[in-house]
Structures are given as C-alpha cells and as structure tokens.
Design a protein around this motif. Structure first.
Motif, PDB file in Angstrom:
ATOM      1  N   ASN A   1       0.801  -1.217   0.000  1.00  0.00           N
ATOM      2  CA  ASN A   1       0.000   0.000   0.000  1.00  0.00           C
ATOM      3  C   ASN A   1       0.838   1.273   0.000  1.00  0.00           C
ATOM      4  N   THR A   2       2.127   1.119   0.280  1.00  0.00           N
ATOM      5  CA  THR A   2       2.996   2.289   0.388  1.00  0.00           C
ATOM      6  C   THR A   2       3.969   2.332  -0.784  1.00  0.00           C
ATOM      7  N   GLY A   3       4.496   3.508  -1.051  1.00  0.00           N
ATOM      8  CA  GLY A   3       5.481   3.658  -2.108  1.00  0.00           C
ATOM      9  C   GLY A   3       5.208   4.887  -2.952  1.00  0.00           C
ATOM     10  N   LYS A   4       6.169   5.223  -3.766  1.00  0.00           N
ATOM     11  CA  LYS A   4       6.084   6.428  -4.588  1.00  0.00           C
ATOM     12  C   LYS A   4       4.857   6.380  -5.495  1.00  0.00           C
ATOM     13  N   GLY A   5       4.074   7.456  -5.458  1.00  0.00           N
ATOM     14  CA  GLY A   5       2.920   7.576  -6.326  1.00  0.00           C
ATOM     15  C   GLY A   5       1.668   6.894  -5.829  1.00  0.00           C
TER      16      GLY A   5
ATOM     17  N   LYS B   1      -1.656   6.484  -3.920  1.00  0.00           N
ATOM     18  CA  LYS B   1      -2.676   7.368  -3.367  1.00  0.00           C
ATOM     19  C   LYS B   1      -3.661   6.546  -2.539  1.00  0.00           C
ATOM     20  N   MET B   2      -4.088   7.111  -1.392  1.00  0.00           N
ATOM     21  CA  MET B   2      -5.002   6.417  -0.508  1.00  0.00           C
ATOM     22  C   MET B   2      -6.390   6.291  -1.134  1.00  0.00           C
ATOM     23  N   THR B   3      -6.989   5.097  -0.987  1.00  0.00           N
ATOM     24  CA  THR B   3      -8.369   4.884  -1.407  1.00  0.00           C
ATOM     25  C   THR B   3      -9.143   4.254  -0.260  1.00  0.00           C
ATOM     26  N   ASP B   4     -10.474   4.238  -0.378  1.00  0.00           N
ATOM     27  CA  ASP B   4     -11.251   3.440   0.560  1.00  0.00           C
ATOM     28  C   ASP B   4     -11.323   2.023   0.015  1.00  0.00           C
ATOM     29  N   ASP B   5     -12.034   1.123   0.718  1.00  0.00           N
ATOM     30  CA  ASP B   5     -12.040  -0.272   0.291  1.00  0.00           C
ATOM     31  C   ASP B   5     -12.817  -0.480  -1.001  1.00  0.00           C
ATOM     32  N   ASN B   6     -13.497   0.556  -1.444  1.00  0.00           N
ATOM     33  CA  ASN B   6     -14.232   0.501  -2.702  1.00  0.00           C
ATOM     34  C   ASN B   6     -13.410   1.034  -3.874  1.00  0.00           C
ATOM     35  N   GLY B   7     -12.184   1.481  -3.606  1.00  0.00           N
ATOM     36  CA  GLY B   7     -11.310   1.970  -4.645  1.00  0.00           C
ATOM     37  C   GLY B   7     -11.409   3.453  -4.909  1.00  0.00           C
ATOM     38  N   VAL B   8     -12.233   4.161  -4.127  1.00  0.00           N
ATOM     39  CA  VAL B   8     -12.387   5.606  -4.310  1.00  0.00           C
ATOM     40  C   VAL B   8     -11.264   6.329  -3.569  1.00  0.00           C
TER      41      VAL B   8
END
Length: 692
Positions: A32-36, A38-45
């Motif tokens: 889930n971490t690394g360059k580029g 972006k955080m999402t919710d479990d629905n991918g938003v």
C-alpha cells in the motif's frame, strides 16, 4: 566443547529460494505504500482527507453521510475475530521439510516417498492457557502445529512439548480447559495454573499425573521454541500401498538440543519481555540461523499391539525410546517470517483430521475427539466454512469439489453442475481410486457393544509412567521439579486441595511428596510410590546436546577497553554463531584503547540479565561511572545465581571480586590465559554450571 559450527552464523544470512507455497502466496501480497501510491477506501475511491470527520459547521455535529468515516470506523470495529479458547497466544513462521529416505515400505504418503523430497510447511507455536496478550514464558502446555503443503493436500501435525496428554478421553477436553483457565468469577490468574481450580482438577482426575509431572519439570519452561522437543501425542497408522498397517507415533527433535529457563527466569522474563520467545525466533531467522528440527518415528507392528505394559491407544502414556527406538526420517528448517501476523498467523487453521493417503487414524479416544473439535472451533472463529480458502491455509494441491457458497467465499465456481453422480458433467469431479491417489480408510476391525468403558485396564494405571519419568531425571531436574510444585501449590488457598495433591503425588515418589508437604503446610502423605524402578535416559535434559551456536551473550562494555583482546574474543564468538549484544549505560559508540569503535546495541535500562545466556564482562569507563559499575556487578551476581557462564576480560577482574561470589565453575578469566577464547566458548556451550 561441542563444535556446532555452521555457515549460518550470526554474521551471515542464507538466501531462501521460493517453493510452491511461497509462489502461491505471492498473488495475495499487496503493498500500500510507495512512490505515487494514493489512498483509497475499500471501494477503490481515492480519499482526500483521512484526518478529520465531516461536520455541519466548524463547531457542529458530525454528519451521517460521512461515508469515509463510517467505512473506516466500521472496519476497524471488526478487525478482530474471536481468539482461540486455548492456544490463543501463538506465533507462526514458514519453512521446508526434507525427507531423508523413502518410507514407501511403510506409507504411501507422497511427501515421505523419496529421499530429498522437499515440502513447504507452516508452523505455529502456541501457549495453551493464557490469552493472546499473555506472556511467552508461562509454565504451560505448548503447541507445535505443523502444516505440510503436500502434493496430495494439506497434512496437519499437531504436537505438544510433552509426549503425553493430560487426559485419556476427549470427553474431558472442556473440563480441563475450564479448570486451567482463570477463575470465572474474578477472571484471574492469567496464563498460569497456580490456582485452586487446576489443582483440584488434577487431584480428582489422576490420569493427569504423568503430564503434570512434565509440566512442572523444566520441560514446561523452554529456553526457546528452537530448543523444544515436540510430540503429536496421538497414535496414528502408517498404511503402505499394499494395505499393510503399522502403528506410529511422531517426534520432533531440535538440532540445538532441549534447554530450559529456570522458574525465576521465566517469571521475570514474562514481566520484562513477554514476547521473549517470539523475539528469539524472529532474531534467529533474521540472522540466518534457521531453526532446524528432525522428525522421528516410533513404530509398533500391528501384531504387537498388546505386547507392552501400556496401551498403544493411551495418550497419557509414552512409548519408551529404549523399547521402541526413534527412527529419524527427515528435517524441518524454519526460514521465513510471515508478511502479516493477522492474515497468516491468526487466521491459520490446524486440524488433526487433515491427513493424506498413507496416514490414518487409530481408535485413540483423544484423537477421535480432536478430529471433530478443531475444525468445529475454527468454523465458529472464522464465521465461515471457507477456512481452507484463506491463503495461509490454502493447499497447493489441485482442488475440485461440489462445496458451494458461505460467508467469505472468494472462489468463483463457474460450473452449472454442483452435485455428485451426474450426467451433465460426465459425473465429474470424479472419485479417485486408491491407485489414483484417493484417500481410502484402513479397514480396521470393529466389534463389540456400545460402551463408555476404558479401552483397556492399563488406561487406569495413572502412576507407573509418572514414576518412570521421575526415575529418569537428574538430581538437578528433580529438585527443580519440586520447587516448581512448591511455587504452584503455594498459590492454592484450599488446604484440602493441597493435601489431596500431596497424597496423590506420593504415588509417584514419597520423598518428593513429603518435601512438597513440608513446604505448603499440609500433613505428610501416608502412602508410598508405585513399585517402578525403570528409567529412561532419553527423558532427561541432562543428556541433550549442548552448543554455543545461537546462545546469546551480553558484552558489558565501556570506553577504554582492550581493543585487541575484545576483537579477538568477539570474532571467535561470531565464528561459532554466538549472538552478541553490546550493552552500556547509553546508546552510541564506545572506543577502545587502540581506537576500535563498537556500536552499543542496548542499555542497562532496557535489558535485564535474565534475557541472556551468558556474559562477557569487559568493563571500562562510561558516563555516570558509579551506576555503570554497579550495573555490571548486578549482572554478574544475577548471572552467577542462575548458573550461567561468565567471561571476565583482563581489565575486569575487580568487577567479579566486588560481586562477592565464591567458587568458580563456569567463570573464565582472560588474565594470563592464552586459551581464554576457546574456554569461554566451551563454557557458553555448557550453558549451566549446576555445581556452584
């Protein structure tokens, strides 16, 4: 000195190749971490603000439509599943099992069929009594559950660190668990059997005598999971391709030998480092000192079932190794930590009913009950019938079945036909014959009337093998066992229960029971022990291998140390695979008289002497010098009382004299001693000097 030298010393780390299970797990690993990223919710938003809730006005109430907060909090509220009723505190790692020789003459089990065949495994170590948040070093029954990911499906081997169980019939599972757990009114004590209920159970269920002897011995307090024997306790059958059956029991033998903590050490470590065994396993694997265990088997021919003075189906009895030798058939190496504790350890499932062709059940009454109980427990815990789809539990073998649906179903079955005996799908998936690898139960003969009687009268002999165990112990082990009894029974408030126990233990050894009675304030017993004089040298830890390899040495060091001397000693320790930790008053570096610099690993504030196996006292000077010197003296005194090896550098003799300890076994001095290094390594290998 035992020369266990290995290329996987503390200075080198082996590379670990991928096996079929590791390759299978790769598809489930997500970063889930690394360059580029972006955080999402479990629905991918994508999430624009993960720090503050949505509210009506700057100082207003939260709004019901803050779906991001709802999803985040509701998932967090459900992060845990019910912990196991027993064996809740556990820790798992991956590894590999290699067969030494073909066992085709005994069993058709594929993973045992060829010398050199390697099988991926997952193993979980656990404690029976305490909850998930308890301590590793409790005096307890420990689990040693191994999942073999074989070509024919998963085979689960569930062991304890004792060769015998506390009961002879599965009907008593609940009783002993309730008795061992904390009081239902007060919810204490945690992770210990030092209370009335357990000892009341023992005195009134005397088939427990044999295993309780093991529990109260040093075996109940392993130094490390890497130094712990294990037995599946149950009697199984090997069945070969010709249908011939042989009774079999298994045993895991650690290559490092069997070693234990003192009772006082275990109690103190439980407070200062409750994760002691976990940390030890993590350190060993990270350092490349991969733990190794050899698998042994004991065999009894079908026609010899009634040849012995014990019943082969009785799990409160061991099979003496002098009568039924252990044949070593393979080696397990633990070489990889899990990627995520919850996903892999907490969701791992072990089931004695997970067997493969060539390994079958006997009428062992405990095994019969375990074959039902384990899976039933996990169906409740996981809230799903699809527990074998969880990645850590998933077999590497091909799976074709008509099982469908249920909670947490991830598999997408596309077949329109999902029942057996059909024409629309050519009656597939089809049954497999024995020749095609199908599991066929051994056709053991069954006859008689329904009964709740014991399988044989020898099941009622509660004390002969407990006496055998006592006879087999060294004087040090016997005294330690008595002191452990005194500690646990000393917490029992009921004088009646204390008296009942003393009267019971007289059946094992009258002198032992009398000494316990004198210490716990009850009358000496009137009875005496059973007339058993046999002993089994295999049961005493005095006869286990001893190595310096992976023993943990604390180097107590300050500035101004003799650089050349310390370098030579430490290099030798590394050569033998000893784990070295440098300790001072504060973190940073210390500098020797020749400019040698050493990084400090830990401070006296964060470490206690009980966390180390031996000590190299170098001394020197440090900030807050008086406290530095006193810390060293305290460590020496405590180590000496715990019978541990102590190496004294040339400039550190005064510390030993100030510690006010008398005779010298296990204390090695560098002064005028050109052989100091090898002698110190030899002392480290011996581990305890009981003659002090």
């Amino acid at each position: 000195m035992d020369d266990y030298k290995d290329e996987s010393s503390s200075r080198y780390k082996k590379s670990v190749g991928k096996n079929r299970k590791d390759e299978q797990l790769e598809q489930y690993r997500k970063r889930n971490t690394g360059k580029g990223k972006k955080m999402t919710d479990d629905n991918g938003v994508r999430v624009s603000n993960d720090r503050r809730t949505l509210r009506a006005g700057r100082r207003g109430p939260l709004t019901f439509n803050d779906f991001h907060f709802y999803k985040k909090q509701s998932h967090f509220s459900r992060e845990r599943i019910p912990e196991k009723v027993v064996h809740a505190r556990g820790f798992g790692v991956y590894g590999e099992f290699e067969t030494y020789e073909s066992l085709n003459h005994l069993t058709r089990a594929h993973f045992l069929g060829e010398a050199g065949r390697k099988t991926p495994i997952f193993i979980r170590f656990s404690n029976f009594v305490g909850n998930k948040g308890s301590k590793d070093t409790a005096v307890d029954i420990r689990g040693f559950a191994v999942k073999f990911y074989t070509e024919e499906g998963n085979y689960d081997s569930l062991s304890l660190q004792f060769p015998v169980f506390i009961l002879a019939d599965a009907m008593k599972f609940m009783n002993v668990a309730h008795a061992a757990k904390q009081n239902p009114v007060t919810d204490i004590p945690q992770a210990t059997t030092a209370h009335d209920n357990f000892w009341d159970y023992v005195a009134n269920n005397q088939e427990s005598a044999h295993m309780v002897m093991w529990l109260m011995s040093m075996r109940g307090r392993p130094r490390s999971w890497r130094m712990m024997e294990a037995w599946p306790i149950n009697t199984f059958r090997f069945v070969n391709e010709h249908g011939k059956s042989t009774f079999v029991r298994f045993k895991w033998e650690p290559k490092l030998g069997v070693h234990s903590l003192l009772l006082d050490e275990a109690n103190v470590i439980g407070g200062v480092d409750p994760d002691f065994h976990r940390r030890d396993m993590i350190e060993a694997i990270n350092m490349g000192a991969y733990p190794e265990y050899e698998l042994g088997i004991q065999l009894i021919a079908e026609e010899d079932e009634y040849k012995y003075d014990f019943d082969v189906l009785d799990d409160t009895k061991l099979w003496p190794e002098e009568e039924i030798p252990v044949q070593i058939i393979g080696k397990m190496t633990l070489n990889r930590l899990v990627d995520n504790f919850f996903a892999e350890d907490e969701q791992s499932v072990f089931d004695p009913a997970n067997v493969v062709p060539g390994i079958d059940f006997t009428h062992d009454p405990v095994l019969q009950g375990r074959a039902f109980a384990y899976r039933d427990t996990e169906l409740y815990r996981q809230q799903s019938a699809n527990i074998e789809d969880i990645p850590v539990n998933k077999p590497v073998a091909e799976r074709n079945f008509n099982l469908r649906d249920g909670a947490q179903r991830h598999r997408i079955d596309v077949d329109p036909v999902h029942y057996h005996e059909n024409s629309l799908a050519g009656n597939t998936p089809a049954e497999a014959s024995s020749e095609e690898g199908g599991y066929v139960n051994y056709p053991t003969e069954v006859e008689g009337h329904l009964t709740r009687d014991v399988p044989s009268d020898s099941f009622l002999d509660f004390f002969s093998q407990a006496r055998l165990f006592w006879n087999s112990l060294s004087p040090v082990e016997k005294q330690d066992l008595i002191e452990t009894f005194n500690f646990h029974l000393g917490y029992v408030e009921s004088k009646s229960v204390r008296q009942q126990n003393v009267d019971m233990w007289a059946n094992v050894d009258r002198e032992m029971a009398c000494e316990i009675a004198d210490n716990i304030g009850v009358e000496r017993p009137k009875g005496t022990h059973v007339p058993v004089t046999k002993s089994s040298p295999a049961l005493s830890q005095a006869n286990t291998p001893h190595y310096a390899y992976t023993q943990k040495v604390a180097v107590l060091i300050g500035n101004g140390f003799d650089g050349r001397e310390v370098r030579d000693v430490v290099e030798l320790l590394y050569e033998y695979g000893v784990f070295v930790e440098f300790i001072n008053n504060k973190l940073g570096t210390v500098t020797g008289d020749d400019g040698t610099k050493i990084d400090i690993d830990s401070t006296f504030t964060t470490k206690y002497s009980v966390l180390f196996d031996s000590f190299y006292v170098v001394g020197g000077h440090s900030d807050n010098g008086d406290q530095f010197h006193q810390n060293i003296i305290d460590f020496i005194s405590e180590a000496y009382e715990q019978y541990k090896p102590i190496g004294i550098a040339t400039d550190a003799t005064d510390y030993f004299q100030q510690a006010d300890v008398r005779n010298m076994p296990g204390v090695v001095f560098a002064t005028n001693n050109p052989n100091f290094g090898p002698e110190f390594v030899s002392a480290i290998a011996q581990q305890r000097f009981w003659s002090r």
